[in-house]
Design a protein around this motif. Structure first.
Motif, PDB file in Angstrom:
ATOM      1  N   ILE A 110      28.581  76.143  32.576  1.00 44.33           N
ATOM      2  CA  ILE A 110      27.106  77.076  32.448  1.00 44.33           C
ATOM      3  C   ILE A 110      27.384  77.327  30.818  1.00 44.33           C
ATOM      4  CG2 ILE A 110      26.611  80.071  32.499  1.00 44.33           C
ATOM      5  CD1 ILE A 110      27.896  79.339  35.543  1.00 44.33           C
ATOM      6  N   SER A 111      28.341  77.902  29.583  1.00 46.66           N
ATOM      7  CA  SER A 111      28.331  78.096  28.707  1.00 46.66           C
ATOM      8  C   SER A 111      27.703  77.267  27.690  1.00 46.66           C
ATOM      9  CB  SER A 111      29.030  78.620  28.018  1.00 46.66           C
ATOM     10  OG  SER A 111      29.805  79.647  28.236  1.00 46.66           O
ATOM     11  N   LEU A 112      27.507  75.792  28.327  1.00 46.27           N
ATOM     12  CA  LEU A 112      27.016  75.097  27.833  1.00 46.27           C
ATOM     13  C   LEU A 112      25.297  74.419  27.217  1.00 46.27           C
ATOM     14  CD1 LEU A 112      27.290  71.965  25.839  1.00 46.27           C
ATOM     15  CD2 LEU A 112      27.766  71.127  27.977  1.00 46.27           C
ATOM     16  N   GLY A 113      25.096  74.633  29.165  1.00 45.31           N
ATOM     17  CA  GLY A 113      23.410  75.413  29.126  1.00 45.31           C
ATOM     18  C   GLY A 113      23.369  76.087  28.984  1.00 45.31           C
ATOM     19  N   VAL A 114      24.112  77.480  28.774  1.00 45.76           N
ATOM     20  CA  VAL A 114      23.419  78.393  27.816  1.00 45.76           C
ATOM     21  C   VAL A 114      23.114  77.827  26.335  1.00 45.76           C
ATOM     22  CG1 VAL A 114      23.038  81.000  26.736  1.00 45.76           C
ATOM     23  CG2 VAL A 114      23.508  80.202  29.287  1.00 45.76           C
ATOM     24  N   LEU A 115      23.437  77.193  26.187  1.00 47.40           N
ATOM     25  CA  LEU A 115      23.387  76.809  24.271  1.00 47.40           C
ATOM     26  C   LEU A 115      22.653  75.821  24.068  1.00 47.40           C
ATOM     27  CD1 LEU A 115      24.245  76.340  21.890  1.00 47.40           C
ATOM     28  CD2 LEU A 115      26.373  75.264  22.112  1.00 47.40           C
ATOM     29  N   PHE A 116      22.786  74.894  25.326  1.00 47.00           N
ATOM     30  CA  PHE A 116      21.346  74.005  25.255  1.00 47.00           C
ATOM     31  C   PHE A 116      20.378  74.614  24.865  1.00 47.00           C
ATOM     32  CE2 PHE A 116      18.609  70.636  26.998  1.00 47.00           C
ATOM     33  CZ  PHE A 116      18.777  69.750  26.238  1.00 47.00           C
ATOM     34  N   GLN A 117      19.676  75.396  26.078  1.00 44.51           N
ATOM     35  CA  GLN A 117      18.872  76.206  26.356  1.00 44.51           C
ATOM     36  C   GLN A 117      18.217  76.909  24.665  1.00 44.51           C
ATOM     37  OE1 GLN A 117      17.025  74.619  27.911  1.00 44.51           O
ATOM     38  NE2 GLN A 117      16.244  75.814  29.566  1.00 44.51           N
ATOM     39  N   TYR A 118      19.186  77.375  24.150  1.00 39.27           N
ATOM     40  CA  TYR A 118      18.649  78.548  23.377  1.00 39.27           C
ATOM     41  C   TYR A 118      18.438  77.767  21.767  1.00 39.27           C
ATOM     42  CZ  TYR A 118      21.197  82.882  25.655  1.00 39.27           C
ATOM     43  OH  TYR A 118      21.105  83.676  26.180  1.00 39.27           O
TER      44      TYR A 118
END
Length: 533
Positions: free
Chosen positions: A185-193
């Motif tokens: 989940i944290s990797l996905g958030v970082l990817f979008q940001y």
């Protein structure tokens, strides 16, 4: 004895073995039977790979969470193709959480009736369709539809990913690998940001669709969990599954026998009627952990974590910092990702309770600190003449420390416990219920933040979040069990009342120490020139 003087040491055991030492003290040791047998643990890499593939879908949940922080500022821009007002923007942010509870409930049924693997395959389909709809959107209604579908898929993937991971891994790896979902989940958030700062939301949606496609393709090669196969009276298939997950040197028959014994004790093999299912759901072994985890999710969501995640760009803009809002958001994603990995490691060393306390206290202090600063910032702005804000680094520091402390416990521990606390025969159903409740709280928090910001103003909303976090810490101290190093069978026995505590008593610890001492070879010293006994 003649020549070089030797001291004979005799090893106690069925067959005495003589070990000699010379004058310099050099010792030649045979293979000691008391050393731990490596076959007691399966091949770790196979379990790690299986857990990684099962949790690729959870990256999509992070993509959904981070997407609104990127898309809303772009939709508010003067040159946007789809202009939205504040109300529509809040629906764009929160609608994914409406589809999520439905997916959570359905995932439990699919898991228990079709298997963990098939549940993970099915969940990727609505995610793919949803991202394609958003990428092709020409009006805000299409964005709504895409967000609901991606949220539905996100809800379906949560419980199966964690249950699959908990059932294919051994206790010494389970805590760390179950935390992969939160890392995803944290990797996905970082990817979008990160990509959201340099590309448009349409391109971002198209790229995001590739993640569930990859997850679907790789999951095709993974085995079903041995726990599920045993519960369906398929021991031969469970043996083959374990062979893929543990390796050929592992004692496969022993673990399958243990799973069968526990399944018989828990009456898992027979298909339950609706009445029996309801009785199982109302049993203390299910109700107690469900109550604990539901309150855990409520407390941690109302600490403000997803308010920060969904509205990160706007919050940095309103904080008064002189730093670029997109740079701050990307840095926040990096910090969240790094500390999620650290939390996965700490879970194995520190346990669930200490990390939860760090989150509760840290989130409470930082949210109240941020709210206090925003209160004084508003006072400075309303002064005549207005006073320039000072210490603009302080709100940024509060947000970053909040993210660090929240990530260490809140973002990892309850999700890991979904795969640990529930009894096997209803683990899928009640796991779906729990993730459903979690995402209902996500929707409530994200949707009500604009309302609270108007009612209590922004500083009041953050102070409220901080107070709830402190209240949650008291609850966790009183009610949260420590499951580090415990088998799923031990945890189920605890909530069923078959054992009184998950803590080892002093007598058990003494017996364990004595057992360890007895497992070591005891050496007998024999005096020189004396006969061996």
């Amino acid at each position: 004895m003649t020549g070089m003087e030797n001291a004979a040491l005799v090893e106690k055991g069925p067959v005495p073995k003589i070990i000699t030492t010379n004058e310099k003290g050099a010792v030649t040791l045979p293979n000691l039977e008391g050393q731990p047998d490596k076959s007691e643990r399966g091949k770790a890499m196979r379990q790690v790979i299986a857990a990684f593939i099962a949790n690729i879908g959870t990256i999509n949940t992070g993509l959904i969470f981070g997407f609104s922080a990127v898309v809303i500022p772009q939709l508010h821009a003067p040159d946007t193709l789809i202009p939205v007002d504040e109300s529509q923007a809040s629906w764009v942010a929160s609608l994914s959480a409406i589809g999520t509870p439905i997916g959570c409930l359905l995932s439990g049924y699919v898991m228990d009736n079709f298997g963990r693997k098939k549940a993970l395959l099915i969940t990727e389909i609505p995610m793919i369709i949803g991202w394609i709809i958003i990428a092709c959107a020409t009006n805000v209604e299409m964005i709504y539809a895409g967000r609901i579908l991606t949220g539905f898929g996100s809800g379906m993937v949560g419980a199966p990913a964690r249950v699959y991971t908990s059932e294919v891994t051994q206790p010494h790896l389970r805590g760390m690998l179950c935390a992969l979902a939160s890392t995803g989940i944290s990797l996905g958030v970082l990817f979008q940001y990160t990509l959201g700062a340099v590309t448009t939301w349409k391109i971002l949606s198209a790229i995001s669709a590739c993640v569930p496609v990859l997850a679907f393709a790789l999951m095709l090669f993974m085995p079903e969990t041995p726990n599920y196969l045993v519960s369906k009276n398929k021991p031969d298939q469970a043996l083959k599954s374990l062979a893929k997950l543990r390796g050929s040197t592992y004692n496969l028959e022993k673990e399958v026998t243990q799973l069968q014994t526990f399944a018989q004790k828990s009456n898992q093999k027979k298909k339950m009627s609706p009445k029996e299912t309801i009785q199982a759901l109302l049993h203390p072994s299910c109700l107690k952990p469900f109550g604990i985890l539901t309150l855990y999710f409520m407390m941690y969501q109302f600490s403000g974590v997803n308010t920060i995640t969904f509205y990160a760009v706007e919050i940095f803009q309103d904080s008064g910092t002189t730093m670029d809002k997109y740079t701050c958001t990307i840095m926040l994603g990096v910090v969240r990702f790094i500390f999620t990995i650290l939390a996965a490691i700490l879970l194995r060393r520190c346990g669930r309770r200490p990390l939860t306390f760090i989150s509760g206290i840290g989130c409470g202090v930082t949210m109240i600190g941020l709210g206090t600063y925003l209160y004084y910032k508003k006072t400075w702005e309303m002064a005549v003449p207005p006073i320039a804000p000072t210490a603009t680094w302080f709100p940024v520091a509060c947000i970053f420390i909040f993210t660090i402390t929240c990530t260490l416990g809140f973002l990892v521990v309850p999700w890991v416990m979904i795969g640990e606390l529930y009894p096997m025969k209803v683990r899928g159903i009640v796991g779906g219920f729990t993730t459903c409740m979690a995402h209902i709280f996500v929707f409530i928090v994200v949707k009500t933040y604009p309302f609270l910001a108007h009612l209590l103003e922004r500083h009041g909303a953050f102070i409220l979040y901080g107070c709830i976090s402190f209240l949650g810490t008291v609850f966790f101290y009183l009610c949260l069990p420590e499951t580090k190093g415990k088998t799923l069978q031990e945890i189920e026995d605890y909530f069923s009342g078959r054992i009184k505590s998950l803590k080892k008593s002093k007598q058990q610890e003494a017996e364990g120490q004595q057992l360890n001492n007895n497992s070591k070879p005891q050496l007998l010293t024999v005096e020189k020139n004396k006969l061996l006994p």
